[in-house]
Design a protein around this motif. Structure first.
Motif, PDB file in Angstrom:
ATOM      1  N   UNK A 226       0.792  -1.227   0.000  1.00  0.00           N
ATOM      2  CA  UNK A 226       0.000   0.000   0.000  1.00  0.00           C
ATOM      3  C   UNK A 226       0.826   1.279   0.000  1.00  0.00           C
ATOM      4  N   UNK A 227       2.160   1.163   0.042  1.00  0.00           N
ATOM      5  CA  UNK A 227       2.994   2.361   0.191  1.00  0.00           C
ATOM      6  C   UNK A 227       3.660   2.786  -1.124  1.00  0.00           C
ATOM      7  N   UNK A 228       3.828   4.111  -1.284  1.00  0.00           N
ATOM      8  CA  UNK A 228       4.549   4.648  -2.443  1.00  0.00           C
ATOM      9  C   UNK A 228       6.056   4.570  -2.234  1.00  0.00           C
ATOM     10  N   UNK A 229       6.459   4.627  -0.955  1.00  0.00           N
ATOM     11  CA  UNK A 229       7.877   4.671  -0.594  1.00  0.00           C
ATOM     12  C   UNK A 229       8.108   3.745   0.596  1.00  0.00           C
ATOM     13  N   UNK A 230       9.112   2.875   0.488  1.00  0.00           N
ATOM     14  CA  UNK A 230       9.516   2.051   1.623  1.00  0.00           C
ATOM     15  C   UNK A 230      11.004   2.279   1.854  1.00  0.00           C
ATOM     16  N   UNK A 231      11.367   2.673   3.081  1.00  0.00           N
ATOM     17  CA  UNK A 231      12.774   2.882   3.442  1.00  0.00           C
ATOM     18  C   UNK A 231      13.126   1.854   4.505  1.00  0.00           C
ATOM     19  N   UNK A 232      14.171   1.053   4.278  1.00  0.00           N
ATOM     20  CA  UNK A 232      14.513   0.003   5.233  1.00  0.00           C
ATOM     21  C   UNK A 232      15.847   0.310   5.905  1.00  0.00           C
ATOM     22  N   UNK A 233      15.907   0.076   7.205  1.00  0.00           N
ATOM     23  CA  UNK A 233      17.102   0.452   7.988  1.00  0.00           C
ATOM     24  C   UNK A 233      17.464  -0.639   8.995  1.00  0.00           C
ATOM     25  N   UNK A 234      17.080  -1.889   8.728  1.00  0.00           N
ATOM     26  CA  UNK A 234      17.251  -2.934   9.745  1.00  0.00           C
ATOM     27  C   UNK A 234      18.616  -3.607   9.644  1.00  0.00           C
ATOM     28  N   UNK A 235      19.399  -3.479  10.692  1.00  0.00           N
ATOM     29  CA  UNK A 235      20.735  -4.088  10.717  1.00  0.00           C
ATOM     30  C   UNK A 235      20.931  -4.791  12.050  1.00  0.00           C
ATOM     31  N   UNK A 236      21.684  -5.896  12.023  1.00  0.00           N
ATOM     32  CA  UNK A 236      22.090  -6.596  13.240  1.00  0.00           C
ATOM     33  C   UNK A 236      23.622  -6.574  13.241  1.00  0.00           C
ATOM     34  N   UNK A 237      24.270  -5.985  14.301  1.00  0.00           N
ATOM     35  CA  UNK A 237      25.730  -5.787  14.262  1.00  0.00           C
ATOM     36  C   UNK A 237      26.484  -7.079  13.943  1.00  0.00           C
ATOM     37  N   UNK A 238      27.381  -7.018  12.956  1.00  0.00           N
ATOM     38  CA  UNK A 238      28.242  -8.149  12.645  1.00  0.00           C
ATOM     39  C   UNK A 238      27.574  -9.279  11.878  1.00  0.00           C
ATOM     40  N   UNK A 239      26.303  -9.100  11.495  1.00  0.00           N
ATOM     41  CA  UNK A 239      25.614 -10.155  10.753  1.00  0.00           C
ATOM     42  C   UNK A 239      25.039  -9.602   9.454  1.00  0.00           C
ATOM     43  N   UNK A 240      24.620 -10.517   8.584  1.00  0.00           N
ATOM     44  CA  UNK A 240      23.943 -10.113   7.369  1.00  0.00           C
ATOM     45  C   UNK A 240      22.610  -9.454   7.744  1.00  0.00           C
ATOM     46  N   UNK A 241      22.245  -8.404   7.031  1.00  0.00           N
ATOM     47  CA  UNK A 241      20.972  -7.719   7.313  1.00  0.00           C
ATOM     48  C   UNK A 241      19.803  -8.647   7.009  1.00  0.00           C
ATOM     49  N   UNK A 242      18.734  -8.560   7.803  1.00  0.00           N
ATOM     50  CA  UNK A 242      17.570  -9.407   7.535  1.00  0.00           C
ATOM     51  C   UNK A 242      16.813  -8.960   6.273  1.00  0.00           C
ATOM     52  N   UNK A 243      16.266  -9.919   5.549  1.00  0.00           N
ATOM     53  CA  UNK A 243      15.421  -9.593   4.390  1.00  0.00           C
ATOM     54  C   UNK A 243      14.022  -9.241   4.885  1.00  0.00           C
ATOM     55  N   UNK A 244      13.583  -8.040   4.622  1.00  0.00           N
ATOM     56  CA  UNK A 244      12.254  -7.593   5.056  1.00  0.00           C
ATOM     57  C   UNK A 244      11.328  -7.365   3.871  1.00  0.00           C
ATOM     58  N   UNK A 245      11.910  -6.947   2.737  1.00  0.00           N
ATOM     59  CA  UNK A 245      11.098  -6.662   1.554  1.00  0.00           C
ATOM     60  C   UNK A 245      11.428  -7.738   0.516  1.00  0.00           C
ATOM     61  N   UNK A 246      10.517  -8.690   0.355  1.00  0.00           N
ATOM     62  CA  UNK A 246      10.753  -9.803  -0.564  1.00  0.00           C
ATOM     63  C   UNK A 246      10.486  -9.379  -2.007  1.00  0.00           C
ATOM     64  N   UNK A 247      10.946 -10.207  -2.931  1.00  0.00           N
ATOM     65  CA  UNK A 247      10.665  -9.952  -4.351  1.00  0.00           C
ATOM     66  C   UNK A 247       9.155  -9.902  -4.574  1.00  0.00           C
ATOM     67  N   UNK A 248       8.426 -10.753  -3.857  1.00  0.00           N
ATOM     68  CA  UNK A 248       6.970 -10.779  -3.990  1.00  0.00           C
ATOM     69  C   UNK A 248       6.336  -9.481  -3.521  1.00  0.00           C
ATOM     70  N   UNK A 249       6.848  -8.931  -2.411  1.00  0.00           N
ATOM     71  CA  UNK A 249       6.314  -7.663  -1.900  1.00  0.00           C
ATOM     72  C   UNK A 249       6.534  -6.551  -2.917  1.00  0.00           C
ATOM     73  N   UNK A 250       7.726  -6.526  -3.530  1.00  0.00           N
ATOM     74  CA  UNK A 250       8.025  -5.503  -4.534  1.00  0.00           C
ATOM     75  C   UNK A 250       7.075  -5.643  -5.724  1.00  0.00           C
ATOM     76  N   UNK A 251       6.856  -6.885  -6.168  1.00  0.00           N
ATOM     77  CA  UNK A 251       6.001  -7.134  -7.332  1.00  0.00           C
ATOM     78  C   UNK A 251       4.588  -6.599  -7.109  1.00  0.00           C
ATOM     79  N   UNK A 252       4.131  -6.650  -5.854  1.00  0.00           N
ATOM     80  CA  UNK A 252       2.766  -6.206  -5.561  1.00  0.00           C
ATOM     81  C   UNK A 252       2.648  -4.703  -5.320  1.00  0.00           C
TER      82      UNK A 252
END
Lengths: 342, 342
Positions: A226-252
């Motif tokens: 439902x959003x025009x703009x999504x800004x993601x800022x999720x980081x865990x120190x020393x690890x790979x960032x979590x995937x929050x926005x999937x390819x499917x979410x982008x497609x929709x």
């Protein structure tokens, strides 16, 4: 370093040497440092050397045995930096390891740079958007405000939300730590409640369990469209960032919408992000910028210089001479390697 | 054209044909037009053809004798367009010639595109600035808000001021028409009073005398140096844009400051502007963008489509058939060529 902070260090009794051209990226001329009381010259042999990025092996070779280095040293992701500095007899302090306690707030360079990154992330979103952020009322009719969602309500996320709100977007924030909902609301944004709790230590979120992550993903994917703009800022120190926005979410998402992924340096929060690139995925623009603070160099440098200067003041005595108290919680917390005998 | 406006025209009894791929720049898929009731196909033989930029000679060749063309036709700067259209037996209406009267406000495409340009100009300034626009308060100290000056308080200038103010900059506006001071103040900006009056006709400023211009220049040059951001929007229809920001004024600005010149298409308001380029002049960034509305294509298209649609409705009867009343002030004002016998 910026001239203002040179003045401050000079007032504390320190002599300051600036490498010629050091301010070029921030458009600060050498003369401005000289005017503030610095000497231009070879900085590597100083008692305390300050830089931003981790030193190269060549730079470590130029540091003097017994000297002090301060900078972002990536102790979790590049531990070889600390080993090399130890071999060279350098005592090194990592800005990212400064404890997150009240007394150290003025030294919190992660936060100050995150402030810059969050602000720039929203500007980047507005720049790539095919739509206005503010509502616009014209004689030919009205265009509604953009809807912006920020995932992760740390310093960067809150600044991104505050900036989107300022620009007139309808702003919504989400974080796995429900106790930051009030902070999200305090910048004028709405809170997206997905009904999950992952409060962790040290101001970061803990890692979610697999089941929690799957549930979060399903609910988020549904909300994101439902959003025009999504800004993601999720980081865990020393690890790979979590995937929050999937390819499917982008497609929709609606064509013309924008995803700004601030976690590009640690792999990205969006499945389709390419770190450092702008991707067009069937009409959705996905940007994963690297080192956003460098795009606003004067203020990014000024904030960093103030943070470093506060740490330097802790490492010297009233005469401006090096006098490190390793029993101090901030000193011991940020020290990544210490010369034997010091 | 955008799908929403297709629906509106359909409701007025018009059949709408959209060229396949016409919405690609605004990331609007062909299917969205079809869903709104348009047919995809060859548009040039329609009774009324709508586009944005002036038609090429090749495009004019595809228009039908007796048809109507609506678009930005540059009647003052490219009079050859009107001659070619006349030869082809086309009746043409220039969106930029629509009279600036109340009844025609909904057709005022210059204003709607100026709104987009003004908004994008401030975003561009923020993007190129080495500094924050808003004041930032951190544990390490405060950075002051940026100081933004907008020259020319027409639609673009007022929108640039409003956007700078939204983003948290300390905003100041200037115009040679002192009666717009209240409009500048109404968007939260300060008025820069240089003590000159050049109110002209039709909402534009009149040309200044040589003496007035020299005096304005001297006072402006002195004022400009105190600003982090200068956005210029001064245009005189059909003439070269006036120089407001001299090379000397730029030289006296603080390194890291930014000039955005919205008059690039008519030669520029800044002496150092290179239309379409980003110039670095001893630490000052000067940007003279061309066609800024195309950088925010969805809303720029939507506003333009609404303006055009309001004019189209004036040109058709209740059944949606072409029925042009050349006695109408708007019709006669915007008509640049008319087929003999019509």
């Amino acid at each position: 370093m910026v001239p203002k902070v040179v003045e401050r260090l000079r007032a504390k009794g320190l002599r300051v040497t600036v490498e010629p051209g050091a301010g070029a990226g921030a458009l600060i001329p050498d003369a401005a440092y000289e005017k503030a009381g610095a000497t231009l010259g070879e900085p590597w042999s100083a008692d305390i050397v300050v830089k931003v990025a981790p030193p190269t092996p060549e730079e470590i070779g130029r540091l003097r045995d017994g000297g002090v280095l301060i900078g972002f040293l990536a102790p979790l992701t590049e531990p070889e930096n600390a080993s090399r500095l130890a071999e060279a007899g350098v005592t090194a302090f990592a800005m990212e390891s400064i404890p997150r306690i009240s007394r150290a707030q003025s030294m919190d360079a992660l936060s100050s740079q995150a402030n810059v990154a969050g602000y720039r992330a929203t500007l980047l979103a507005a720049q790539h958007s095919v739509r206005f952020f503010p509502m616009l009322t014209t004689a030919a009719g009205t265009v509604p405000p953009a809807k912006a969602l920020v995932l992760g309500a740390g310093v960067a996320g809150l600044q991104a939300l505050a900036t989107a709100k300022r620009l007139g977007a309808h702003s919504t924030g989400y974080d796995v730590r429900p106790e930051v909902a009030d902070q999200v609301r305090s910048v004028g944004a709405q809170w997206l409640d997905l009904g999950l709790d992952a409060t962790g230590e040290g101001g970061y979120a803990r890692e979610l369990t697999d089941e929690e992550r799957a549930e979060q993903q399903a609910r988020l994917t549904k909300s994101i469209t439902g959003f025009d703009v999504v800004i993601t800022t999720a980081q865990v120190p020393g690890r790979r960032a979590p995937t929050l926005v999937t390819a499917g979410a982008v497609r929709d998402m609606r064509p013309g919408s924008v995803v700004i992924d601030l976690a590009g340096e640690s792999g990205g929060n969006c499945e389709l992000s390419v770190p450092g690139e702008v991707v067009n995925a069937e009409g959705i623009t996905i940007v994963a910028p690297l080192n956003l603070p460098s795009e606003m160099p004067e203020h990014a440098s000024e904030l960093y210089a103030r943070n470093v200067s506060a740490l330097v003041e802790l490492l010297v005595n009233a005469d401006g001479a090096l006098a490190v108290d390793f029993d101090d919680e901030i000193v011991s917390g940020s020290c990544v390697t210490r010369r034997e005998g010091d």
